[in-house]
Design a protein around this motif. Structure first.
Motif, PDB file in Angstrom:
ATOM      1  N   GLU A  80      32.823  26.188  44.770  1.00 22.44           N
ATOM      2  CA  GLU A  80      32.102  25.028  44.259  1.00 22.44           C
ATOM      3  C   GLU A  80      32.147  24.969  42.733  1.00 22.44           C
ATOM      4  N   ALA A  81      32.122  26.149  42.090  1.00 19.20           N
ATOM      5  CA  ALA A  81      32.088  26.186  40.627  1.00 19.20           C
ATOM      6  C   ALA A  81      33.454  25.944  40.006  1.00 19.20           C
ATOM      7  N   LEU A  82      34.515  26.490  40.625  1.00 25.17           N
ATOM      8  CA  LEU A  82      35.852  26.422  40.034  1.00 25.17           C
ATOM      9  C   LEU A  82      36.895  26.037  41.093  1.00 25.17           C
ATOM     10  N   PRO A  83      36.804  24.828  41.628  1.00 27.03           N
ATOM     11  CA  PRO A  83      37.738  24.444  42.689  1.00 27.03           C
ATOM     12  C   PRO A  83      39.199  24.439  42.233  1.00 27.03           C
ATOM     13  N   GLU A  84      39.433  24.259  40.940  1.00 27.14           N
ATOM     14  CA  GLU A  84      40.806  24.220  40.447  1.00 27.14           C
ATOM     15  C   GLU A  84      41.480  25.591  40.459  1.00 27.14           C
ATOM     16  N   LEU A  85      40.697  26.664  40.673  1.00 31.55           N
ATOM     17  CA  LEU A  85      41.264  28.014  40.652  1.00 31.55           C
ATOM     18  C   LEU A  85      41.356  28.632  42.043  1.00 31.55           C
ATOM     19  N   ILE A  86      41.168  27.819  43.071  1.00 31.53           N
ATOM     20  CA  ILE A  86      41.325  28.306  44.442  1.00 31.53           C
ATOM     21  C   ILE A  86      42.796  28.638  44.684  1.00 31.53           C
ATOM     22  N   GLY A  87      43.048  29.747  45.351  1.00 31.58           N
ATOM     23  CA  GLY A  87      44.418  30.132  45.649  1.00 31.58           C
ATOM     24  C   GLY A  87      45.104  30.882  44.530  1.00 31.58           C
ATOM     25  N   ALA A  88      44.341  31.691  43.793  1.00 36.06           N
ATOM     26  CA  ALA A  88      44.915  32.485  42.708  1.00 36.06           C
ATOM     27  C   ALA A  88      45.973  33.440  43.252  1.00 36.06           C
ATOM     28  N   GLN A  89      46.948  33.739  42.417  1.00 35.53           N
ATOM     29  CA  GLN A  89      48.048  34.612  42.830  1.00 35.53           C
ATOM     30  C   GLN A  89      47.587  36.048  43.077  1.00 35.53           C
ATOM     31  N   LEU A  90      46.483  36.441  42.430  1.00 37.21           N
ATOM     32  CA  LEU A  90      45.975  37.797  42.574  1.00 37.21           C
ATOM     33  C   LEU A  90      44.499  37.736  42.929  1.00 37.21           C
ATOM     34  N   ALA A  91      44.121  38.390  44.025  1.00 38.76           N
ATOM     35  CA  ALA A  91      42.728  38.416  44.468  1.00 38.76           C
ATOM     36  C   ALA A  91      42.371  39.830  44.890  1.00 38.76           C
ATOM     37  N   VAL A  92      41.137  40.244  44.598  1.00 37.16           N
ATOM     38  CA  VAL A  92      40.680  41.583  44.954  1.00 37.16           C
ATOM     39  C   VAL A  92      39.266  41.495  45.520  1.00 37.16           C
ATOM     40  N   GLY A  93      38.844  42.562  46.209  1.00 34.74           N
ATOM     41  CA  GLY A  93      37.551  42.534  46.884  1.00 34.74           C
ATOM     42  C   GLY A  93      36.467  43.358  46.246  1.00 34.74           C
ATOM     43  N   GLN A  94      36.712  43.946  45.070  1.00 39.07           N
ATOM     44  CA  GLN A  94      35.707  44.764  44.413  1.00 39.07           C
ATOM     45  C   GLN A  94      35.667  44.470  42.924  1.00 39.07           C
ATOM     46  N   SER A  95      34.457  44.411  42.376  1.00 40.91           N
ATOM     47  CA  SER A  95      34.280  44.136  40.959  1.00 40.91           C
ATOM     48  C   SER A  95      34.906  45.224  40.090  1.00 40.91           C
ATOM     49  N   THR A  96      34.760  46.493  40.495  1.00 41.60           N
ATOM     50  CA  THR A  96      35.326  47.592  39.708  1.00 41.60           C
ATOM     51  C   THR A  96      36.838  47.477  39.613  1.00 41.60           C
ATOM     52  N   THR A  97      37.471  47.146  40.746  1.00 44.38           N
ATOM     53  CA  THR A  97      38.924  46.983  40.751  1.00 44.38           C
ATOM     54  C   THR A  97      39.344  45.803  39.887  1.00 44.38           C
ATOM     55  N   LEU A  98      38.593  44.711  39.982  1.00 42.38           N
ATOM     56  CA  LEU A  98      38.925  43.534  39.184  1.00 42.38           C
ATOM     57  C   LEU A  98      38.810  43.851  37.692  1.00 42.38           C
ATOM     58  N   ALA A  99      37.753  44.590  37.317  1.00 46.40           N
ATOM     59  CA  ALA A  99      37.584  44.968  35.912  1.00 46.40           C
ATOM     60  C   ALA A  99      38.741  45.831  35.436  1.00 46.40           C
ATOM     61  N   SER A 100      39.196  46.742  36.287  1.00 48.57           N
ATOM     62  CA  SER A 100      40.323  47.601  35.918  1.00 48.57           C
ATOM     63  C   SER A 100      41.589  46.787  35.715  1.00 48.57           C
ATOM     64  N   LEU A 101      41.804  45.790  36.573  1.00 47.18           N
ATOM     65  CA  LEU A 101      42.983  44.932  36.436  1.00 47.18           C
ATOM     66  C   LEU A 101      42.908  44.121  35.148  1.00 47.18           C
ATOM     67  N   LEU A 102      41.727  43.602  34.825  1.00 46.02           N
ATOM     68  CA  LEU A 102      41.578  42.843  33.583  1.00 46.02           C
ATOM     69  C   LEU A 102      41.863  43.713  32.364  1.00 46.02           C
ATOM     70  N   GLN A 103      41.387  44.954  32.408  1.00 49.81           N
ATOM     71  CA  GLN A 103      41.623  45.846  31.281  1.00 49.81           C
ATOM     72  C   GLN A 103      43.111  46.179  31.133  1.00 49.81           C
ATOM     73  N   ALA A 104      43.796  46.302  32.252  1.00 50.23           N
ATOM     74  CA  ALA A 104      45.214  46.666  32.207  1.00 50.23           C
ATOM     75  C   ALA A 104      46.126  45.476  31.915  1.00 50.23           C
ATOM     76  N   MET A 105      45.772  44.302  32.455  1.00 51.56           N
ATOM     77  CA  MET A 105      46.683  43.167  32.410  1.00 51.56           C
ATOM     78  C   MET A 105      46.201  42.014  31.541  1.00 51.56           C
ATOM     79  N   GLY A 106      44.882  42.009  31.226  1.00 53.51           N
ATOM     80  CA  GLY A 106      44.319  40.837  30.578  1.00 53.51           C
ATOM     81  C   GLY A 106      44.120  39.725  31.592  1.00 53.51           C
ATOM     82  N   GLY A 107      43.587  38.601  31.126  1.00 49.15           N
ATOM     83  CA  GLY A 107      43.353  37.474  32.028  1.00 49.15           C
ATOM     84  C   GLY A 107      41.883  37.137  32.119  1.00 49.15           C
TER      85      GLY A 107
END
Length: 288
Positions: A197-224
């Motif tokens: 509902e908040a960000l309908p334009e970002l549905i179907g992202a190329q990369l999706a994960v199920g844990q906040s810790t993992t997502l934070a690690s990916l952001l630190q490594a890859m940016g975004g």
């Protein structure tokens, strides 16, 4: 009565398929049939009827189901009661939502241990669906989860929300978000709906994960750009590399305490629920 007979019966209640139950239990279909026959012989009634249309519970099977669940739970509790636990007088098996484990599990168990003297704790991070199954079977005593799965044997208490904030290495406003570097957090159905509902334009992202810790690690490594728990978001923003996306609101993910219906009135469950309610600072509401 052998507990394998009850396990076989209860799995058949879910699958309504001898083939599927055999696969899930890791045995042959003939073993499933033999176990069911043994159980029917023991209770003196036919529990399932089989036809071309499928496998269905008989009237007697429907009556037996709730008793079977209670017997299996009592058996699991009895096994845990006699299992070695050092000097502890009681063992509590606690399930914690995977995404809460990194940020909260230490504080939760410390608070529990302070209140429950001579108690041993077995703690297992997991997903809501599995924790609900474990509570029904008696493999767990209490759980903290994101998604209640309604079941006649389970009791849920709303504790509050954990907050997720949208942070980015490249965007400070919604218009600046690059979909190609957006990482979607699939933390729970309630979060996914709020995100949709908040960000309908970002549905179907190329990369999706199920844990906040993992997502934070990916952001630190890859940016975004991506949603992480508020405390972690503040930590990353403090490094100077990340920014809050200022015009995207935070998303709250509801948290629930879960327990077997038979134990909801016990002192231990009431105390654990109160401890968690104080930690998440919300009035208690029940969902039966």
């Amino acid at each position: 009565m052998q507990i394998e007979l009850l396990d076989c019966f209860l799995d058949l209640v879910e699958t309504r398929s001898f083939h599927r139950t055999a696969e899930r239990l890791g045995v042959t279909q003939s073993t499933v049939s033999a176990r069911l026959q043994s159980l029917e012989s023991a209770v003196g009634a036919r529990l399932f009827s089989r036809s071309r249309a499928g496998t269905d519970l008989t009237t007697e099977g429907l009556r037996f189901e709730s008793h079977a669940r209670l017997m299996r739970r009592d058996w699991n509790e009895a096994c845990r009661a006699v299992a070695p636990s050092g000097d502890a007088a009681l063992t509590l098996r606690i399930g914690v939502q995977n995404d809460l484990a990194d940020a909260y599990i230490g504080d939760i168990i410390r608070d529990f241990a302070h209140v429950f003297g001579q108690t041993a704790f077995y703690v297992e991070p997991d997903y809501s669906s599995q924790m609900c199954r474990d509570l029904v079977s008696g493999a767990q005593d209490f759980a903290v989860m994101f998604t209640p799965h309604p079941h006649p044997d389970l009791h849920f208490v709303s504790l509050g929300d954990v907050i997720y904030r949208l942070i980015s290495t490249e965007a400070q406003t919604r218009a600046q978000i690059d979909p190609a570097s957006y990482i979607s957090g699939n933390f729970a159905p309630a979060f996914e709906q709020a995100h949709r509902e908040a960000l309908p334009e970002l549905i179907g992202a190329q990369l999706a994960v199920g844990q906040s810790t993992t997502l934070a690690s990916l952001l630190q490594a890859m940016g975004g750009t991506g949603f992480v728990m508020a405390d972690k978001a503040a930590e990353l923003v403090a490094t100077g590399r990340f920014h809050y996306v200022s015009d995207v609101p935070a998303i709250g993910q509801p948290i629930y305490a879960a327990m077997h219906l038979r134990t909801r009135a016990t002192k231990s469950r009431r105390k654990m629920t109160r401890i968690l309610a104080r930690r998440f600072n919300t009035p208690l509401t029940s969902r039966d």
